[in-house]
Design a protein around this motif. Structure first.
Motif, PDB file in Angstrom:
ATOM      1  N   GLY A   9       0.777  -1.048  -0.185  1.00  0.00           N
ATOM      2  CA  GLY A   9       0.517  -0.172  -0.108  1.00  0.00           C
ATOM      3  C   GLY A   9       0.843   1.515  -0.177  1.00  0.00           C
ATOM      4  O   GLY A   9       1.838   0.992   0.699  1.00  0.00           O
ATOM      5  N   GLY A  10      -0.061   2.413   0.307  1.00  0.00           N
ATOM      6  CA  GLY A  10       1.181   3.428  -0.358  1.00  0.00           C
ATOM      7  C   GLY A  10       0.277   4.905  -0.619  1.00  0.00           C
ATOM      8  O   GLY A  10      -1.559   4.730  -1.004  1.00  0.00           O
ATOM      9  N   SER A  11       0.522   5.834  -0.502  1.00  0.00           N
ATOM     10  CA  SER A  11       0.034   6.888  -1.479  1.00  0.00           C
ATOM     11  C   SER A  11       0.267   7.676  -2.996  1.00  0.00           C
ATOM     12  O   SER A  11       1.488   7.911  -2.659  1.00  0.00           O
ATOM     13  N   VAL A  12      -0.736   7.434  -3.833  1.00  0.00           N
ATOM     14  CA  VAL A  12      -0.019   7.580  -5.182  1.00  0.00           C
ATOM     15  C   VAL A  12      -2.090   9.106  -5.636  1.00  0.00           C
ATOM     16  O   VAL A  12      -2.770   9.073  -4.695  1.00  0.00           O
ATOM     17  N   GLN A  13      -1.098   9.425  -6.830  1.00  0.00           N
ATOM     18  CA  GLN A  13      -2.135  10.640  -7.266  1.00  0.00           C
ATOM     19  C   GLN A  13      -2.839   9.403  -7.997  1.00  0.00           C
ATOM     20  O   GLN A  13      -3.164   8.811  -8.460  1.00  0.00           O
ATOM     21  N   THR A  14      -4.522  10.382  -8.162  1.00  0.00           N
ATOM     22  CA  THR A  14      -5.702   9.344  -8.960  1.00  0.00           C
ATOM     23  C   THR A  14      -3.912   9.774 -10.376  1.00  0.00           C
ATOM     24  O   THR A  14      -4.066  10.192 -10.985  1.00  0.00           O
ATOM     25  N   GLY A  15      -4.803   8.346 -10.953  1.00  0.00           N
ATOM     26  CA  GLY A  15      -4.774   7.510 -12.139  1.00  0.00           C
ATOM     27  C   GLY A  15      -3.435   6.731 -11.245  1.00  0.00           C
ATOM     28  O   GLY A  15      -2.482   5.597 -12.674  1.00  0.00           O
ATOM     29  N   GLY A  16      -2.938   6.550 -10.920  1.00  0.00           N
ATOM     30  CA  GLY A  16      -1.434   5.942 -10.606  1.00  0.00           C
ATOM     31  C   GLY A  16      -1.855   4.734 -10.035  1.00  0.00           C
ATOM     32  O   GLY A  16      -2.927   3.444  -9.986  1.00  0.00           O
ATOM     33  N   SER A  17      -0.436   3.561  -9.542  1.00  0.00           N
ATOM     34  CA  SER A  17      -0.876   2.127  -9.429  1.00  0.00           C
ATOM     35  C   SER A  17      -0.250   1.337  -8.209  1.00  0.00           C
ATOM     36  O   SER A  17       0.475   2.626  -8.395  1.00  0.00           O
ATOM     37  N   LEU A  18      -0.839   0.533  -8.131  1.00  0.00           N
ATOM     38  CA  LEU A  18      -0.236   0.249  -7.054  1.00  0.00           C
ATOM     39  C   LEU A  18      -0.651  -1.483  -7.126  1.00  0.00           C
ATOM     40  O   LEU A  18      -1.058  -1.719  -7.297  1.00  0.00           O
ATOM     41  N   ARG A  19       0.867  -2.247  -6.654  1.00  0.00           N
ATOM     42  CA  ARG A  19       0.900  -3.861  -6.314  1.00  0.00           C
ATOM     43  C   ARG A  19       0.467  -4.178  -4.749  1.00  0.00           C
ATOM     44  O   ARG A  19       1.520  -4.542  -4.060  1.00  0.00           O
ATOM     45  N   LEU A  20      -0.640  -4.482  -4.787  1.00  0.00           N
ATOM     46  CA  LEU A  20      -0.706  -5.289  -3.149  1.00  0.00           C
ATOM     47  C   LEU A  20      -0.236  -6.612  -3.410  1.00  0.00           C
ATOM     48  O   LEU A  20      -0.870  -7.449  -4.382  1.00  0.00           O
ATOM     49  N   SER A  21       0.644  -6.909  -2.236  1.00  0.00           N
ATOM     50  CA  SER A  21       1.170  -8.592  -2.212  1.00  0.00           C
ATOM     51  C   SER A  21       0.293  -9.104  -0.641  1.00  0.00           C
ATOM     52  O   SER A  21      -0.225  -8.234   0.083  1.00  0.00           O
ATOM     53  N   CYS A  22       0.358 -10.733  -1.161  1.00  0.00           N
ATOM     54  CA  CYS A  22      -0.449 -11.034   0.409  1.00  0.00           C
ATOM     55  C   CYS A  22       0.161 -12.548   0.403  1.00  0.00           C
ATOM     56  O   CYS A  22       0.066 -13.610  -0.053  1.00  0.00           O
ATOM     57  N   ILE A  23       0.875 -12.938   1.401  1.00  0.00           N
ATOM     58  CA  ILE A  23       1.532 -13.597   1.227  1.00  0.00           C
ATOM     59  C   ILE A  23       1.263 -14.708   2.315  1.00  0.00           C
ATOM     60  O   ILE A  23       0.609 -13.943   3.971  1.00  0.00           O
ATOM     61  N   SER A  24       0.957 -16.015   2.313  1.00  0.00           N
ATOM     62  CA  SER A  24       0.447 -16.749   3.484  1.00  0.00           C
ATOM     63  C   SER A  24       1.333 -17.332   4.057  1.00  0.00           C
ATOM     64  O   SER A  24       2.872 -17.830   2.955  1.00  0.00           O
ATOM     65  N   SER A  25       1.392 -17.636   5.447  1.00  0.00           N
ATOM     66  CA  SER A  25       2.448 -19.204   5.665  1.00  0.00           C
ATOM     67  C   SER A  25       2.229 -20.517   5.547  1.00  0.00           C
ATOM     68  O   SER A  25       2.697 -21.197   5.765  1.00  0.00           O
ATOM     69  N   GLU A  26       1.323 -20.978   4.609  1.00  0.00           N
ATOM     70  CA  GLU A  26       1.549 -22.013   4.085  1.00  0.00           C
ATOM     71  C   GLU A  26       1.120 -22.133   2.843  1.00  0.00           C
ATOM     72  O   GLU A  26       0.960 -21.072   1.891  1.00  0.00           O
ATOM     73  N   PRO A  27       1.039 -23.135   1.876  1.00  0.00           N
ATOM     74  CA  PRO A  27       1.096 -23.681   0.723  1.00  0.00           C
ATOM     75  C   PRO A  27       0.242 -22.246   0.211  1.00  0.00           C
ATOM     76  O   PRO A  27      -0.781 -22.754   0.708  1.00  0.00           O
ATOM     77  N   LEU A  28       0.108 -21.975  -1.294  1.00  0.00           N
ATOM     78  CA  LEU A  28      -0.482 -21.260  -1.719  1.00  0.00           C
ATOM     79  C   LEU A  28      -2.084 -21.366  -2.190  1.00  0.00           C
ATOM     80  O   LEU A  28      -2.911 -21.165  -1.600  1.00  0.00           O
ATOM     81  N   TYR A  29      -2.296 -23.000  -2.174  1.00  0.00           N
ATOM     82  CA  TYR A  29      -3.570 -23.086  -2.769  1.00  0.00           C
ATOM     83  C   TYR A  29      -3.439 -24.348  -1.691  1.00  0.00           C
ATOM     84  O   TYR A  29      -4.803 -25.158  -1.531  1.00  0.00           O
TER      85      TYR A  29
END
Length: 129
Positions: A9-29
């Protein structure tokens, strides 16, 4: 106990982009459904996107065409790519995982009482100005 940790997350201007990550402690599936939620100050939490291990995805109308879910099994990480951000996208974004049928890994399973996912992260703040 499964732990999920969001970042990006973060602060961006209108029209900007971000990539959120969600790291899991177990295998992804280990859980077949991931949901992304957001909560703006003074508003209820809302589901914005979901992905199922059967390949199906769902996006709220407000983010369709701008947000994209993707997995990285090697890194045990779910991503939510946010593009063309708008001020109304501001809020705390949470990821959650659960085992559920793909029908409930969509709008019907991400609203109100049905959004009772087993595992939740603590959230990451997105601010768009």
């Amino acid at each position: 106990h499964v732990q999920l940790v969001e970042s990006g997350g973060g602060s961006v201007q209108t029209g900007g982009s971000l990539r959120l990550s969600c790291i899991s402690s177990e295998p992804l599936y280990g859980r077949n459904c991931v949901g992304w939620f957001r909560q703006a100050e003074g508003y209820e939490r809302e589901g914005v996107a979901a992905g199922h291990t059967d390949g199906t995805t769902w996006y709220a109308d407000s983010v369709k065409g701008r947000f994209t879910i993707s997995p990285d099994k090697a890194k045990k990480t779910w991503y939510l790519q946010l593009t063309n951000l708008k001020p109304e996208d501001t809020g705390v974004y949470y990821c959650a995982t659960d085992d559920r049928d793909s029908f409930y890994c969509s709008y019907d399973g991400l609203q109100g009482a049905t959004a009772d996912f087993a595992n939740w992260g603590r959230g990451t703040q997105v601010t768009v100005s």
